[in-house]
Design an enzyme around this catalytic site. Structure first.
Site, PDB file in Angstrom:
ATOM      1  N   ASN A  54       1.316   5.879 -15.113  1.00 12.87           N
ATOM      2  CA  ASN A  54       0.968   5.674 -16.631  1.00 12.87           C
ATOM      3  C   ASN A  54       1.143   4.181 -16.732  1.00 12.87           C
ATOM      4  O   ASN A  54       1.932   3.455 -16.253  1.00 12.87           O
ATOM      5  CB  ASN A  54       1.691   6.638 -17.702  1.00 12.87           C
ATOM      6  N   GLU A  56       0.865   1.513 -19.908  1.00 13.24           N
ATOM      7  CA  GLU A  56       0.804   1.501 -21.281  1.00 13.24           C
ATOM      8  C   GLU A  56       0.333  -0.083 -21.807  1.00 13.24           C
ATOM      9  O   GLU A  56      -0.005  -0.897 -20.922  1.00 13.24           O
ATOM     10  CB  GLU A  56       1.970   1.518 -22.016  1.00 13.24           C
ATOM     11  N   CYS A  65      -3.007   7.344 -18.548  1.00  7.73           N
ATOM     12  CA  CYS A  65      -2.253   8.424 -18.177  1.00  7.73           C
ATOM     13  C   CYS A  65      -2.141   8.133 -16.642  1.00  7.73           C
ATOM     14  O   CYS A  65      -3.298   7.884 -15.886  1.00  7.73           O
ATOM     15  CB  CYS A  65      -2.327   9.895 -18.587  1.00  7.73           C
ATOM     16  N   GLU A  67      -2.403  10.711 -14.211  1.00  5.17           N
ATOM     17  CA  GLU A  67      -3.326  11.372 -13.729  1.00  5.17           C
ATOM     18  C   GLU A  67      -4.595  10.982 -13.786  1.00  5.17           C
ATOM     19  O   GLU A  67      -5.408  10.804 -12.488  1.00  5.17           O
ATOM     20  CB  GLU A  67      -3.570  12.906 -14.631  1.00  5.17           C
ATOM     21  N   CYS A  98      -2.232  15.759 -20.464  1.00  8.86           N
ATOM     22  CA  CYS A  98      -3.043  15.862 -21.904  1.00  8.86           C
ATOM     23  C   CYS A  98      -4.248  16.498 -21.884  1.00  8.86           C
ATOM     24  O   CYS A  98      -5.123  16.435 -20.757  1.00  8.86           O
ATOM     25  CB  CYS A  98      -2.915  14.506 -22.437  1.00  8.86           C
ATOM     26  N   CYS A 101      -6.766  13.966 -20.046  1.00 12.14           N
ATOM     27  CA  CYS A 101      -6.650  14.227 -18.493  1.00 12.14           C
ATOM     28  C   CYS A 101      -7.264  15.351 -17.994  1.00 12.14           C
ATOM     29  O   CYS A 101      -7.895  15.510 -17.019  1.00 12.14           O
ATOM     30  CB  CYS A 101      -5.247  14.018 -18.147  1.00 12.14           C
TER      31      CYS A 101
END
Length: 142
Positions: A54, A56, A65, A67, A98, A101
């Site tokens: 991930n 940010e 993310c 993935e 999520c 993803c």
């Protein structure tokens, strides 16, 4: 070195490699705000493995993310079909991808195996179609 195309379930050595790669990828996460370091690995149908973490951003909506980082890396390398996704979260219980993803996984592997691992003994092994039933995807646009 790429493996042969995936036509069968994962063997234990390959599964171990995917899990290890996902755990290692989390160490590279850029997570100064949440401190939630996630790693992912994706096994493409070609046999190639890609990983991601991930990333940010101070503008939270621009975060990415693990993935999606792994899948976008695979797509940038010309891969188009995912066989399996392994997600590692630094939690006591496993966490599934999520919604965003799930949608991206669907783009490249509507039948992909999705495995969630964590610091605890539990794991989730499911399919993308179970996580995202009646998904909207490329077939809906043709």
């Amino acid at each position: 070195m790429p493996r042969t195309a995936m036509n069968s379930p994962l063997n234990s050595a390959l599964l171990h490699e995917l899990e290890s790669t996902a755990r290692s990828a989390a160490a590279a996460a850029y997570a100064p705000y949440s401190k939630f370091r996630v790693g992912a690995s994706v096994l493409m149908d070609s046999g190639r493995i890609f990983h991601g973490c991930n990333v940010e951003n101070a503008s939270y909506g621009l975060c990415n993310c693990a993935e999606r980082t792994a899948l976008f890396s695979a797509a940038a390398a010309g891969e188009r079909s995912v066989h399996a996704v392994v997600v590692y979260t630094p939690t006591a219980a496993p966490t599934t991808p999520c919604g965003a993803c799930r949608q991206v996984i669907n783009e490249f592997g509507p039948d992909a195996l999705v495995i969630s691992i964590c610091d605890g003994p539990d794991r989730i092994e499911t399919t993308l179609s179970a996580l995202l039933p009646a998904a909207f995807g490329p077939k809906n646009l043709l």
